[in-house]
Design a protein around this motif. Structure first.
Motif, PDB file in Angstrom:
ATOM      1  N   GLY A  85       0.814  -1.204   0.000  1.00 16.68           N
ATOM      2  CA  GLY A  85       0.000   0.000   0.000  1.00 16.68           C
ATOM      3  C   GLY A  85       0.851   1.258   0.000  1.00 16.68           C
ATOM      4  O   GLY A  85       2.082   1.209  -0.081  1.00 16.68           O
ATOM      5  N   SER A  86       0.194   2.393   0.139  1.00 14.43           N
ATOM      6  CA  SER A  86       0.907   3.676   0.107  1.00 14.43           C
ATOM      7  C   SER A  86       1.639   3.925   1.426  1.00 14.43           C
ATOM      8  O   SER A  86       1.275   3.377   2.476  1.00 14.43           O
ATOM      9  CB  SER A  86      -0.075   4.819  -0.158  1.00 14.43           C
ATOM     10  OG  SER A  86      -0.969   4.967   0.942  1.00 14.43           O
ATOM     11  N   THR A  87       2.663   4.759   1.364  1.00 15.96           N
ATOM     12  CA  THR A  87       3.424   5.102   2.566  1.00 15.96           C
ATOM     13  C   THR A  87       2.539   5.799   3.589  1.00 15.96           C
ATOM     14  O   THR A  87       2.651   5.550   4.799  1.00 15.96           O
ATOM     15  CB  THR A  87       4.612   6.006   2.196  1.00 15.96           C
ATOM     16  OG1 THR A  87       5.491   5.299   1.314  1.00 15.96           O
ATOM     17  CG2 THR A  87       5.388   6.426   3.443  1.00 15.96           C
ATOM     18  N   PRO A 115       9.879   8.767  10.989  1.00 13.54           N
ATOM     19  CA  PRO A 115       9.578   9.141   9.606  1.00 13.54           C
ATOM     20  C   PRO A 115       8.663   8.112   8.947  1.00 13.54           C
ATOM     21  O   PRO A 115       8.842   6.902   9.126  1.00 13.54           O
ATOM     22  CB  PRO A 115      10.960   9.155   8.934  1.00 13.54           C
ATOM     23  CG  PRO A 115      11.941   9.240  10.046  1.00 13.54           C
ATOM     24  CD  PRO A 115      11.312   8.541  11.203  1.00 13.54           C
ATOM     25  N   PRO A 116       7.679   8.548   8.166  1.00 10.21           N
ATOM     26  CA  PRO A 116       6.792   7.607   7.464  1.00 10.21           C
ATOM     27  C   PRO A 116       7.550   6.626   6.581  1.00 10.21           C
ATOM     28  O   PRO A 116       7.178   5.450   6.491  1.00 10.21           O
ATOM     29  CB  PRO A 116       5.894   8.533   6.639  1.00 10.21           C
ATOM     30  CG  PRO A 116       5.875   9.811   7.405  1.00 10.21           C
ATOM     31  CD  PRO A 116       7.253   9.948   7.986  1.00 10.21           C
ATOM     32  N   ALA A 117       8.618   7.088   5.931  1.00 12.21           N
ATOM     33  CA  ALA A 117       9.382   6.196   5.049  1.00 12.21           C
ATOM     34  C   ALA A 117      10.026   5.058   5.839  1.00 12.21           C
ATOM     35  O   ALA A 117      10.114   3.915   5.350  1.00 12.21           O
ATOM     36  CB  ALA A 117      10.453   6.989   4.307  1.00 12.21           C
ATOM     37  N   LEU A 118      10.469   5.341   7.057  1.00 11.22           N
ATOM     38  CA  LEU A 118      11.068   4.301   7.891  1.00 11.22           C
ATOM     39  C   LEU A 118      10.035   3.253   8.280  1.00 11.22           C
ATOM     40  O   LEU A 118      10.304   2.043   8.223  1.00 11.22           O
ATOM     41  CB  LEU A 118      11.682   4.930   9.136  1.00 11.22           C
ATOM     42  CG  LEU A 118      12.243   3.944  10.174  1.00 11.22           C
ATOM     43  CD1 LEU A 118      13.363   3.125   9.574  1.00 11.22           C
ATOM     44  CD2 LEU A 118      12.725   4.692  11.423  1.00 11.22           C
ATOM     45  N   THR A 141       9.321   1.092   5.282  1.00 14.67           N
ATOM     46  CA  THR A 141      10.429   0.176   5.012  1.00 14.67           C
ATOM     47  C   THR A 141      10.425  -0.998   5.981  1.00 14.67           C
ATOM     48  O   THR A 141      10.606  -2.159   5.582  1.00 14.67           O
ATOM     49  CB  THR A 141      11.771   0.919   5.105  1.00 14.67           C
ATOM     50  OG1 THR A 141      11.804   1.977   4.137  1.00 14.67           O
ATOM     51  CG2 THR A 141      12.931  -0.027   4.848  1.00 14.67           C
ATOM     52  N   LEU A 142      10.206  -0.712   7.253  1.00 17.24           N
ATOM     53  CA  LEU A 142      10.163  -1.789   8.240  1.00 17.24           C
ATOM     54  C   LEU A 142       8.979  -2.711   8.017  1.00 17.24           C
ATOM     55  O   LEU A 142       9.057  -3.915   8.295  1.00 17.24           O
ATOM     56  CB  LEU A 142      10.118  -1.198   9.651  1.00 17.24           C
ATOM     57  CG  LEU A 142      11.406  -0.517  10.122  1.00 17.24           C
ATOM     58  CD1 LEU A 142      11.215   0.099  11.500  1.00 17.24           C
ATOM     59  CD2 LEU A 142      12.561  -1.522  10.148  1.00 17.24           C
ATOM     60  N   ASP A 143       7.893  -2.169   7.489  1.00 20.73           N
ATOM     61  CA  ASP A 143       6.747  -3.019   7.161  1.00 20.73           C
ATOM     62  C   ASP A 143       7.116  -3.982   6.037  1.00 20.73           C
ATOM     63  O   ASP A 143       6.666  -5.132   6.016  1.00 20.73           O
ATOM     64  CB  ASP A 143       5.549  -2.157   6.763  1.00 20.73           C
ATOM     65  CG  ASP A 143       4.254  -2.941   6.745  1.00 20.73           C
ATOM     66  OD1 ASP A 143       4.134  -3.932   7.495  1.00 20.73           O
ATOM     67  OD2 ASP A 143       3.333  -2.577   5.984  1.00 20.73           O
ATOM     68  N   TYR A 144       7.936  -3.529   5.103  1.00 18.57           N
ATOM     69  CA  TYR A 144       8.437  -4.422   4.056  1.00 18.57           C
ATOM     70  C   TYR A 144       9.295  -5.537   4.665  1.00 18.57           C
ATOM     71  O   TYR A 144       9.245  -6.693   4.230  1.00 18.57           O
ATOM     72  CB  TYR A 144       9.268  -3.643   3.034  1.00 18.57           C
ATOM     73  CG  TYR A 144       8.481  -3.160   1.841  1.00 18.57           C
ATOM     74  CD1 TYR A 144       7.983  -4.048   0.898  1.00 18.57           C
ATOM     75  CD2 TYR A 144       8.248  -1.805   1.648  1.00 18.57           C
ATOM     76  CE1 TYR A 144       7.270  -3.610  -0.206  1.00 18.57           C
ATOM     77  CE2 TYR A 144       7.532  -1.345   0.547  1.00 18.57           C
ATOM     78  CZ  TYR A 144       7.046  -2.255  -0.380  1.00 18.57           C
ATOM     79  OH  TYR A 144       6.326  -1.817  -1.467  1.00 18.57           O
ATOM     80  N   VAL A 173       0.336   3.114   5.326  1.00 21.47           N
ATOM     81  CA  VAL A 173       1.109   2.230   6.201  1.00 21.47           C
ATOM     82  C   VAL A 173       1.552   2.961   7.461  1.00 21.47           C
ATOM     83  O   VAL A 173       1.356   2.480   8.584  1.00 21.47           O
ATOM     84  CB  VAL A 173       2.333   1.665   5.445  1.00 21.47           C
ATOM     85  CG1 VAL A 173       3.260   0.925   6.411  1.00 21.47           C
ATOM     86  CG2 VAL A 173       1.886   0.746   4.321  1.00 21.47           C
ATOM     87  N   SER A 174       2.159   4.115   7.293  1.00 21.10           N
ATOM     88  CA  SER A 174       2.636   4.862   8.458  1.00 21.10           C
ATOM     89  C   SER A 174       1.471   5.326   9.332  1.00 21.10           C
ATOM     90  O   SER A 174       1.575   5.341  10.567  1.00 21.10           O
ATOM     91  CB  SER A 174       3.476   6.055   8.010  1.00 21.10           C
ATOM     92  OG  SER A 174       2.700   6.946   7.211  1.00 21.10           O
ATOM     93  N   GLY A 175       0.364   5.687   8.698  1.00 20.37           N
ATOM     94  CA  GLY A 175      -0.803   6.118   9.462  1.00 20.37           C
ATOM     95  C   GLY A 175      -1.339   5.023  10.361  1.00 20.37           C
ATOM     96  O   GLY A 175      -1.799   5.292  11.483  1.00 20.37           O
ATOM     97  N   TYR A 176      -1.272   3.782   9.894  1.00 17.26           N
ATOM     98  CA  TYR A 176      -1.753   2.664  10.716  1.00 17.26           C
ATOM     99  C   TYR A 176      -0.932   2.551  11.994  1.00 17.26           C
ATOM    100  O   TYR A 176      -1.490   2.405  13.088  1.00 17.26           O
ATOM    101  CB  TYR A 176      -1.674   1.365   9.930  1.00 17.26           C
ATOM    102  CG  TYR A 176      -2.073   0.151  10.740  1.00 17.26           C
ATOM    103  CD1 TYR A 176      -3.396  -0.259  10.805  1.00 17.26           C
ATOM    104  CD2 TYR A 176      -1.126  -0.579  11.453  1.00 17.26           C
ATOM    105  CE1 TYR A 176      -3.775  -1.365  11.549  1.00 17.26           C
ATOM    106  CE2 TYR A 176      -1.493  -1.684  12.204  1.00 17.26           C
ATOM    107  CZ  TYR A 176      -2.814  -2.073  12.252  1.00 17.26           C
ATOM    108  OH  TYR A 176      -3.175  -3.170  13.009  1.00 17.26           O
ATOM    109  N   PHE A 177       0.389   2.605  11.865  1.00 17.86           N
ATOM    110  CA  PHE A 177       1.238   2.420  13.036  1.00 17.86           C
ATOM    111  C   PHE A 177       1.153   3.595  14.005  1.00 17.86           C
ATOM    112  O   PHE A 177       1.375   3.428  15.207  1.00 17.86           O
ATOM    113  CB  PHE A 177       2.690   2.186  12.602  1.00 17.86           C
ATOM    114  CG  PHE A 177       2.892   0.900  11.861  1.00 17.86           C
ATOM    115  CD1 PHE A 177       2.610  -0.310  12.461  1.00 17.86           C
ATOM    116  CD2 PHE A 177       3.326   0.906  10.541  1.00 17.86           C
ATOM    117  CE1 PHE A 177       2.782  -1.512  11.781  1.00 17.86           C
ATOM    118  CE2 PHE A 177       3.498  -0.284   9.852  1.00 17.86           C
ATOM    119  CZ  PHE A 177       3.223  -1.495  10.473  1.00 17.86           C
TER     120      PHE A 177
END
Length: 246
Positions: free
Chosen positions: A49-51, A132-135, A138-141, A54-58
């Motif tokens: 999914g989008s960054t 950071p959302p990108a981090l 990435t960790l979700d990957y 993903v970041s919003g969920y966490f």
């Protein structure tokens, strides 16, 4: 009753493999069904999914992510014990081919990769500010690669290492052994999901059906090598365990 027979029957057999697999399967199902109850029905995010999503969920559902990680880690423990138990069982049955070792290696690999994935998912759920959302994406990957592709690939080796001797020796019904071989093949093919995201559907299929298959086989595997020739004779085609061991 001879002393040899008595000592064989008293030899510790370890935990019930079928029960171990059922526990791992139950915890795996719980890791999918329970966390959404804490996240207003939102499942653990796929890294595809989008960054922002993903970041919003966490950020918004940290408790659900932590529970997911906890349950996934918990599911890895009985799986590792299962692999060791089945390996010892097949050694006791006199199976001296690569299958049991392949099963042990695959099971331990699946258990370790799943445990690391669970711990990372738990860490992603901790309320740390300023990530950071990108981090997070990435960790979700990484969680997906370890607990999805890596785990299912190891699970396929565990299933294959059991299914092949089960088919040859008649340790389980032939249809069940063939089903295991098919699941093992699909599990190994699933690693192509790293390059072809459309194949990601194989991961949950192999995970849940694979654990269900291990549950059934765990209850059916004979405990004594003297049971193997009788099962083989009924099948009419399978050699004895002592023949395979030579």
């Amino acid at each position: 009753m001879t002393e040899t027979t008595t000592s064989r029957r008293r030899r510790p057999d370890g935990p019930n493999a079928g029960v171990l697999a059922v526990v791992s399967l139950a915890l795996t199902i719980a890791s999918v069904l329970v966390p959404p109850l804490l996240a207003s029905g939102t499942p653990f995010p796929s890294p595809l999914g989008s960054t922002a999503a993903v970041s919003g969920y966490f950020v918004q559902h940290s408790a659900a992510a932590s529970v997911t990680g906890f349950l996934v880690f918990a599911a890895s423990v009985p799986l590792g014990i299962y692999a060791a138990t089945v390996y010892a069982r097949m050694q006791r049955l006199g199976i001296r081919v690569p299958g049991p070792t392949i099963a042990l290696v695959g099971g331990i690999a699946a258990s370790i990769l799943l445990s690391i994935s669970g711990l990372l998912a738990w860490a992603l759920g901790q309320p740390v500010a300023g990530r950071p959302p990108a981090l997070l994406h990435t960790l979700d990957y990484v969680v997906y690669a370890l607990g999805g592709v890596g785990f299912v690939t190891g699970l396929g080796l565990l299933i294959a290492g059991i299914a092949v001797p089960a088919l040859i020796l008649g340790l389980a019904p032939r249809w069940l052994a063939w089903a295991g071989l098919i699941l093992a093949g699909l599990s190994e093919l699933s690693f192509f999901a790293l390059l072809i995201p459309q194949l990601a559907f194989l991961l949950p299929v192999c995970r849940f059906l694979g654990l269900a298959w291990l549950s059934v086989v765990g209850f059916l595997l004979p405990r004594d090598r003297h049971d193997v020739p009788r099962r083989g004779d009924r099948a009419g085609t399978a050699p004895s365990a002592s023949e395979v061991g030579r």
